[in-house]
Every structure is written in structure tokens, then in C-alpha cells.
Design a protein around this motif. Sequence first.
Motif, PDB file in Angstrom:
ATOM      1  N   ILE A  87      -5.193   0.287   6.390  1.00 38.86           N
ATOM      2  CA  ILE A  87      -5.829  -0.623   5.066  1.00 38.86           C
ATOM      3  C   ILE A  87      -6.798  -1.267   5.378  1.00 38.86           C
ATOM      4  CG2 ILE A  87      -4.678  -2.355   3.847  1.00 38.86           C
ATOM      5  CD1 ILE A  87      -2.028  -0.600   4.833  1.00 38.86           C
ATOM      6  N   TYR A 108       0.754  -1.145  -0.015  1.00 40.17           N
ATOM      7  CA  TYR A 108       0.393   0.041  -0.039  1.00 40.17           C
ATOM      8  C   TYR A 108       0.780   1.358  -0.315  1.00 40.17           C
ATOM      9  CZ  TYR A 108      -3.517  -3.418   0.734  1.00 40.17           C
ATOM     10  OH  TYR A 108      -4.497  -4.096   0.754  1.00 40.17           O
ATOM     11  N   TRP A 130      -5.781   2.453   1.393  1.00 43.02           N
ATOM     12  CA  TRP A 130      -4.940   2.819   2.293  1.00 43.02           C
ATOM     13  C   TRP A 130      -5.262   4.454   2.598  1.00 43.02           C
ATOM     14  CZ3 TRP A 130       0.500   5.143   0.329  1.00 43.02           C
ATOM     15  CH2 TRP A 130       1.211   6.177   1.188  1.00 43.02           C
TER      16      TRP A 130
END
Length: 397
Positions: free
Chosen positions: A355, A305, A371
Motif C-alpha cells: 500500500i 484498501y 493497493w
Amino acid sequence: MTSDDSRSATGAMARAREKAAAGMASAAMAWLSALNDDQLPIAAYASPLDPAVETERLRWFFTPTEHGGLALRDQNAHQQSLAMQMVASGLSTEGFAIVSTVMGLENVLDQVEGWGSHWGRRRGRDPGLYWLRLFGRPGRDRIWAWRFGGHHISLNYLVIDGRLAAATPSFMGADPARVELLGSTLCPLQGAEDAARQLIRTFDAYQFRQALLHPSAMSNIVSGNRPRVRHGDTMMHLRDLWRGRFSDPTLDELVDDIDRQAEASSGYTDADHALVAITIPPKGISARDLGEEQRHLLRRLLTRYTGRAPRDLSAAHDAHYARDSVLDEVHVGWAGDTDEGEPHYYRVQGPSILIEYNNTQRNGNHAHSVWRDPSSDFGLNELAAHRERPFPHSGCE
């Protein structure tokens, strides 16, 4: 990590944020300079210091709706190239490849749905319907922002005094999540899915019980498209994600029907949604309770991410989570099956990171990932501080 290492990591983060902001400013000015007088009012709003503008900036989507800004299909080829260079300035090479792939999947999804989806327009699945908008002007305003979004993509950035202050929310989805090619499979979010599954499969029975949020997965990410994530947030239903009702009753019923089917498939009740609500402190297993190899796998999952960010900023995030004291505050939660191809959801949450990954729709072939930074999504806290801080009026904002 020593205090000197910590200061070095902090300095690296600051330099990376300055470098990222400079690249974005250069790309933004090139794009704006190529637009005509009719396009500019749509493409560029005033600085986020204007409360009305800020309301629009926080209105974000990942559904196939109008996201606000100048659509790619309303730009000529040169303008489109500059727009995509702007998008690339906010991403790593790998992150840009994911975004480009997701946009192209609109053609595949159109075929999957029998070319019949319209969502109130002539073509419902359109790779030209991705919108770019600036809030303020680089080189003129101390504070400016930009976003790029369309179906399954939402990228949001804030720049303050030549430094990238925020790069979240960052949403990427894929429908279909897996596409069979000739002799291979296209899975733009496979890295994010596989890294989490590899970690969860190392858990012993005690660790898995700590991590398990629910035996089955809910039908979507929980944070939805809220501007802020708060304690107690439960999953947003489609009606709320779309933020209103359609004037076309057929579309209105379609959204409700999709939501009803998704809820029936998940088997969730209000009580189930409450069990998987976002909480502060987080639910799930703490990194403190993981072994060294598991902590390594968690760090690798985080990079799936934070690695969306430009290279230097991504490296600075790696250094941040290399600190054991930082990683100790991160929790991992899982819902659903751990077998590949089965509906599932996971959450990774710490003081400055959230996340979420969900792959439940279309029988586990429609993925959503986001994210976020609960402490600084859209740079709201830092922007509020700047509003309260007196500074000489320059006539620019």
C-alpha cells in the motif's frame, strides 16, 4: 488462529473470489451485448494468453492520458450505465462511491486550473475520458481480464476458470484531495489518510524512528505504474509515468516542468530516493513491534484498501489479516510531517500486499493511493503457471 480457522478463512477467500468473478462475468456480458460492431473491437481484445494482448494489459496509467479501451464519452447512455455496472461489480459499495467521486472531481480540477488544461485534446479534464476494456470474453475463454481507468483511477482484474485471480493494481487518487462545500468538506480518500495518521500518532519515539523512511515526503508514490514491483525500485518520475514524450513540445516541456517543481519542493536527490526505495524485506516498523491497540489500528488501515473489493472478498481479506502470523509480516513506513494538511507519504508492505499513499502536490491537496500485491499483481504468476500447464485445446483461446 487455529489450523481449522485458517482452513475456514482460506475456503471463504476461495468462495468470495468465485462469487466476485461471477458478478463480473454477468456485468461484462451485458455491456458487450449492448455495443455495436464498431465499438466491440475497441472494447474487447483477445485473451491474455496472447503475448501481444498481455503487453497491452500491463500498460496501465493514472495520469490524464489515453488508457486504452472504449471511453465513456463514446458510449450512449444505456451503454454507459452498463459500463458503470461493470465497474461496480469489481468494487464494494464504498469503493464504487470513491471512484465515482474521483471521476466527478475532474470538473472541479478543470475549474481550479482555470479551464485551461488540455493535455493534447479539446478538454484536458474530462469525466467522460475513463476507458473500459476487456481481454478475452467471459463465457467463452477460461482466462479473461478487464480494466477500467482514467485520470486518478486504474482498476485491473484477472479471472481464471471462474475465479478472480487478481484485483490489483488498484489505484485511486484525488485532485483536489479536499474540496470545501457549503458547511462541509469533500475528501474521497480521507479514510485512508486519517487511519494512517491515527496509527502513526500512537508510536512512541523508538517506534517512530523505526517507521520513519525520511523526514520529508517524496513527490509521488514509489511503485508508480510499473507492471511489477521489485526490490530496489525508486520513485518513477513523470516522464516515465507517461511512458514517452509528447509530439507537442509545449506539453513535453509542461511534464518536465511539473516534475522539476515537484522535485524542488520535496528537496529530494538521487540519494534521498534511494533511501525510500521499495525493498524486500520491507523497510519500516514490523507489526511484531506494535502493541495490541496499534495492531488493531493497522488492521483498520488495511481495510481502507482491501475494503475496495466486493463485500465478500473484502471480508475474506479481513479474516486473512486477522491471523497474527500474517499481520506479523506487515511493515509500516512513513515520510514527511504527521500534522494534518502537511505533505506526507506512507507505505504498508508485506509478502502479498503493498500500500502506498502520497499527498504532497498542491501543498498537500493532491493525493495518490495504490493497493498492490507484489506476489500477484495482474495475476502474472498464476497466469504463467497456466501457460505452462497442458490442458485440452477447446478452441476458445
